[in-house]
Design an enzyme around this catalytic site. Structure first.
Site, PDB file in Angstrom:
ATOM      1  N   ARG A 179       0.852  -1.195   0.000  1.00 26.13           N
ATOM      2  CA  ARG A 179       0.000   0.000   0.000  1.00 26.13           C
ATOM      3  C   ARG A 179       0.885   1.242   0.000  1.00 26.13           C
ATOM      4  NH1 ARG A 179      -3.034   2.747   5.050  1.00 26.13           N
ATOM      5  NH2 ARG A 179      -3.685   4.562   3.866  1.00 26.13           N
ATOM      6  N   HIS A 213      -3.348  10.872   1.011  1.00 26.64           N
ATOM      7  CA  HIS A 213      -2.750  10.651   2.326  1.00 26.64           C
ATOM      8  C   HIS A 213      -2.174  11.999   2.789  1.00 26.64           C
ATOM      9  CE1 HIS A 213      -1.132   7.244   5.016  1.00 26.64           C
ATOM     10  NE2 HIS A 213      -0.822   8.378   5.643  1.00 26.64           N
ATOM     11  N   GLU A 252      -7.604   8.263   6.824  1.00 31.69           N
ATOM     12  CA  GLU A 252      -7.885   8.819   8.155  1.00 31.69           C
ATOM     13  C   GLU A 252      -8.409  10.253   8.155  1.00 31.69           C
ATOM     14  OE1 GLU A 252      -4.244   8.385  10.273  1.00 31.69           O
ATOM     15  OE2 GLU A 252      -4.493   6.239  10.536  1.00 31.69           O
ATOM     16  N   ASN A 261      -7.524   1.357  10.401  1.00 27.51           N
ATOM     17  CA  ASN A 261      -6.157   1.523  10.913  1.00 27.51           C
ATOM     18  C   ASN A 261      -6.219   1.463  12.427  1.00 27.51           C
ATOM     19  OD1 ASN A 261      -5.785   2.161   8.234  1.00 27.51           O
ATOM     20  ND2 ASN A 261      -4.993   4.215   8.586  1.00 27.51           N
ATOM     21  N   TYR A 266      -3.993   1.592  16.116  1.00 28.13           N
ATOM     22  CA  TYR A 266      -2.745   1.772  16.850  1.00 28.13           C
ATOM     23  C   TYR A 266      -2.934   1.669  18.367  1.00 28.13           C
ATOM     24  CZ  TYR A 266      -0.543   3.172  12.513  1.00 28.13           C
ATOM     25  OH  TYR A 266      -0.047   3.156  11.231  1.00 28.13           O
ATOM     26  N   GLU A 281      -3.605  -0.423   8.403  1.00 30.13           N
ATOM     27  CA  GLU A 281      -2.397  -0.028   9.130  1.00 30.13           C
ATOM     28  C   GLU A 281      -2.431  -0.618  10.524  1.00 30.13           C
ATOM     29  OE1 GLU A 281      -1.449   4.169   9.436  1.00 30.13           O
ATOM     30  OE2 GLU A 281      -2.022   4.498   7.343  1.00 30.13           O
TER      31      GLU A 281
HETATM   32  C1  PNW Z   1      -1.377   7.157  10.853  1.00 28.59           C
HETATM   33  N1  PNW Z   1      -3.578   7.790  16.863  1.00 28.59           N
HETATM   34  O1  PNW Z   1      -1.619   8.281  11.649  1.00 28.59           O
HETATM   35  C2  PNW Z   1      -1.035   7.599   9.444  1.00 28.59           C
HETATM   36  O2  PNW Z   1      -1.897   7.042   8.488  1.00 28.59           O
HETATM   37  C3  PNW Z   1       0.389   7.328   9.039  1.00 28.59           C
HETATM   38  O3  PNW Z   1       0.754   8.180   7.988  1.00 28.59           O
HETATM   39  C4  PNW Z   1       1.295   7.451  10.237  1.00 28.59           C
HETATM   40  O4  PNW Z   1       2.644   7.391   9.920  1.00 28.59           O
HETATM   41  C5  PNW Z   1       0.922   6.334  11.186  1.00 28.59           C
HETATM   42  O5  PNW Z   1      -0.464   6.338  11.476  1.00 28.59           O
HETATM   43  C6  PNW Z   1       1.690   6.355  12.491  1.00 28.59           C
HETATM   44  O6  PNW Z   1       1.407   7.491  13.245  1.00 28.59           O
HETATM   45  C7  PNW Z   1      -2.072   8.136  12.956  1.00 28.59           C
HETATM   46  O7  PNW Z   1      -3.380   8.659  17.711  1.00 28.59           O
HETATM   47  C8  PNW Z   1      -1.961   9.196  13.824  1.00 28.59           C
HETATM   48  O8  PNW Z   1      -4.196   6.770  17.184  1.00 28.59           O
HETATM   49  C9  PNW Z   1      -2.447   9.090  15.113  1.00 28.59           C
HETATM   50  C10 PNW Z   1      -3.050   7.923  15.551  1.00 28.59           C
HETATM   51  C11 PNW Z   1      -3.140   6.872  14.710  1.00 28.59           C
HETATM   52  C12 PNW Z   1      -2.651   6.980  13.399  1.00 28.59           C
END
Ligand code: PNW
Length: 532
Positions: A104, A149, A194, A334, A336, A406
């Site tokens: 991707r 993006h 996002e 995505n 995290y 992601e």
């Molecule tokens: C994503 N959160 O951003 C983006 O899609 C990517 O470009 C980035 O590098 C990656 O995650 C890592 O940060 C995020 O707070 C920003 O949960 C914040 C969050 C999650 C994803």
């Protein structure tokens, strides 16, 4: 040849190690279904560099990093990044070495359309992405393309960017150009990456490019226009391209998983889920469409109390609700991190990210003390969250196809033996297996963020997410596989969480036993030589 066979034997032996046996004996599933796809991801601004080369004009992140003091924590910019505009063949090779099903990446709007509009299509930019796609296809890797993006051409930002309703048409025109150029090669498209992050971090917090603080106004305009833009692009594809190319499109949402804090009912968590996930999902995926009713009501009431003649959250018309509803072929997700939600105390200051307008709901987000910390303060590790979030999506929107676009761990040191990242992937993938086998969730793919260390937006080069380390002090931006690259490659190739003994003993022994340490290092190097 003999050497390769020897290495293969070691891998096979390791693959059928005791760790696999014990997991099977425990009765937990370790194998992904054969149709499950594995990939890895990057984004144009985070890797390409060549910010002003070959006809590209500046976008909002170029300008933000170049002109706003303190905008990027380490004062850096994406001018060169991983230099992938020049070194893309190495990226393809890494993806092939990992054995990925798909890669991707994203397309930079002003590299294709330097004015922001389709009056002039930049041939050099077009060729760059065509060669990258062809390079991937030649080695059997599917290109998965993100249309947007976060790289809005600065020329369009100067006209109001995502707060101007005309952005819907600007974006749709750009998307049509990409479909015309690449629909023969690309079968999976992400319309927007996002929107929750690019609307909330930009307008609610003012921290992302272009850094316009307009909480409660700008974020809602951005949210609304992003959904309409996505829907328009989906409909263009559906009407003009689908019958010929049979591709799939969706946006991808970053969903923070929320649970109630101790002493709070699920109501508080559910409310903030509607703000974080619902605002970017309900209009597309729910049967009735439109904003999540509970949020729409709260914002309308607050607006009235605050003296606004109309709600700050502009309602959708009936036509718009119909226009957006159902514009998906899957759910891009995505994941995290997670938070606990609780009612804010009177006068409580909610602080910065990941608070994103939760003050509208009077909700404060906190961290559970037992949750594992990463070196980055926003990034708490909670693997169960990925499973619970998918179960929630299934409950809310039905058994739609979910594609994890992601997931990955940031740390801050460049070391190659990234045992923390291996554990992160393993634990999250185990939760994905439970989603499939225990929850009956229709999740079909997983994307590791990221293929390599790259430019992490406001965090510059400080945060490292890579399966491959990148040496940013080297003019050739040398890429070196980490232990996590080896581990992920093993998952991709075997379709299972079977952990090569190489790595198991590595964590178990660490400093305890010098001999096993040496064996492990040798094993690890041998295994890597197979990937190379
Ligand atoms: C994503 N959160 O951003 C983006 O899609 C990517 O470009 C980035 O590098 C990656 O995650 C890592 O940060 C995020 O707070 C920003 O949960 C914040 C969050 C999650 C994803």
């Amino acid at each position: 040849m003999l050497y390769r066979t020897f290495v293969l034997c070691i891998l096979v032996r390791n693959t059928w190690s005791s760790s696999w046996k014990s997991e099977v004996e425990e009765g937990s599933k370790v194998h992904f279904p054969p149709w499950f796809k594995f990939g890895s991801a990057t984004a144009s601004h985070q890797i390409e560099g060549a910010w002003n080369a070959s006809g590209k004009t500046p976008h909002i992140w170029d300008v933000f990093a170049h002109t706003v003091p303190g905008a990027i924590s380490d004062g850096s910019n994406g001018d060169v990044a991983c230099d992938s505009y020049r070194l893309w063949r190495e990226d393809v090779k890494m993806a092939a070495d990992l054995g990925l099903d798909f890669y991707r990446f994203s397309i930079s709007w002003p590299r294709i359309l330097p004015s922001g509009f389709p009056n002039h299509i930049n041939e050099e930019g077009v060729r760059y992405y065509r060669e990258l796609m062809d390079g991937l296809l030649e080695v059997g890797i599917e290109p998965v393309v993100t249309i947007y993006h976060w790289e809005l051409p600065q020329s369009l930002q100067d006209l109001g960017g995502w707060t101007n309703p005309l952005v819907v048409d600007w974006y749709a025109d750009y998307a049509r150009v990409l479909f015309t150029l690449y629909a023969d090669r690309v079968k999976t498209w992400i319309t927007l990456n996002e929107p929750m992050v690019f609307c909330e971090a930009t307008y609610t917090l003012g921290s992302h490019a272009p850094g316009i603080l307009s909480p409660g106004i700008g974020n809602f305009l951005c949210n609304r226009h992003a959904l309409l833009a996505h829907a328009k692009a989906w409909r263009i594809y559906d009407q003009e391209f689908r019958h010929k190319y049979h591709g799939k499109l969706a946006l991808t949402n970053n969903l923070l998983w929320f649970e109630p804090d101790e002493g709070h009912g699920d109501e508080v968590a559910e409310l903030v889920r509607e703000l974080g996930a619902g605002m970017y999902s309900h209009p597309i995926y729910s049967k009735e469409g439109g904003w999540p009713p509970v949020i729409e009501k709260i914002i309308a009431e607050r607006s009235r109390r605050q003296g606004y003649p109309k709600s700050r959250l502009p309602p959708f018309t009936k036509e718009e609700i119909k226009f957006i509803r159902g514009t998906y072929d899957f759910y891009g997700f995505n994941y995290y991190t997670a938070r606990l939600a609780r009612w804010a105390k009177p006068g409580e200051v909610l602080g910065k990210w990941p608070h994103f307008g939760t003050d509208e709901l009077n909700i404060s987000l906190v961290v559970k003390p037992e949750w594992k910390k990463s070196p980055l303060d926003w990034f708490i590790i909670y693997p169960e969250g990925i499973r619970r979030q998918m179960k929630w999506l299934k409950r809310k929107y039905g058994n739609i196809e979910i594609f994890i676009m992601e997931n990955g761990l940031a740390n801050i040191d460049p070391r190659l033996d990234d045992t923390d990242r291996v554990d992160f992937y393993r634990e999250h993938l185990r939760q994905v297996l439970l989603s499939i086998y225990e929850d009956g969730v229709n999740v079909t793919g997983y994307t590791a963020w990221s293929l390599m260390d790259n430019y992490e937006w406001i965090d510059g080069y400080h945060s490292k997410f890579g399966l491959y380390a990148v040496d940013f002090s080297d003019s050739e931006r040398r890429r070196t596989p980490r232990a996590s690259a080896f581990y992920y490659s093993s998952v991709v190739r075997t379709g299972s969480l079977v952990l090569p003994a190489t790595y198991t003993s590595y964590t178990a022994s660490s400093s305890k036993n010098a001999l096993s340490y040496i064996t492990i290092v040798i094993n690890f190097m041998l295994a890597l030589s197979l990937i190379k």
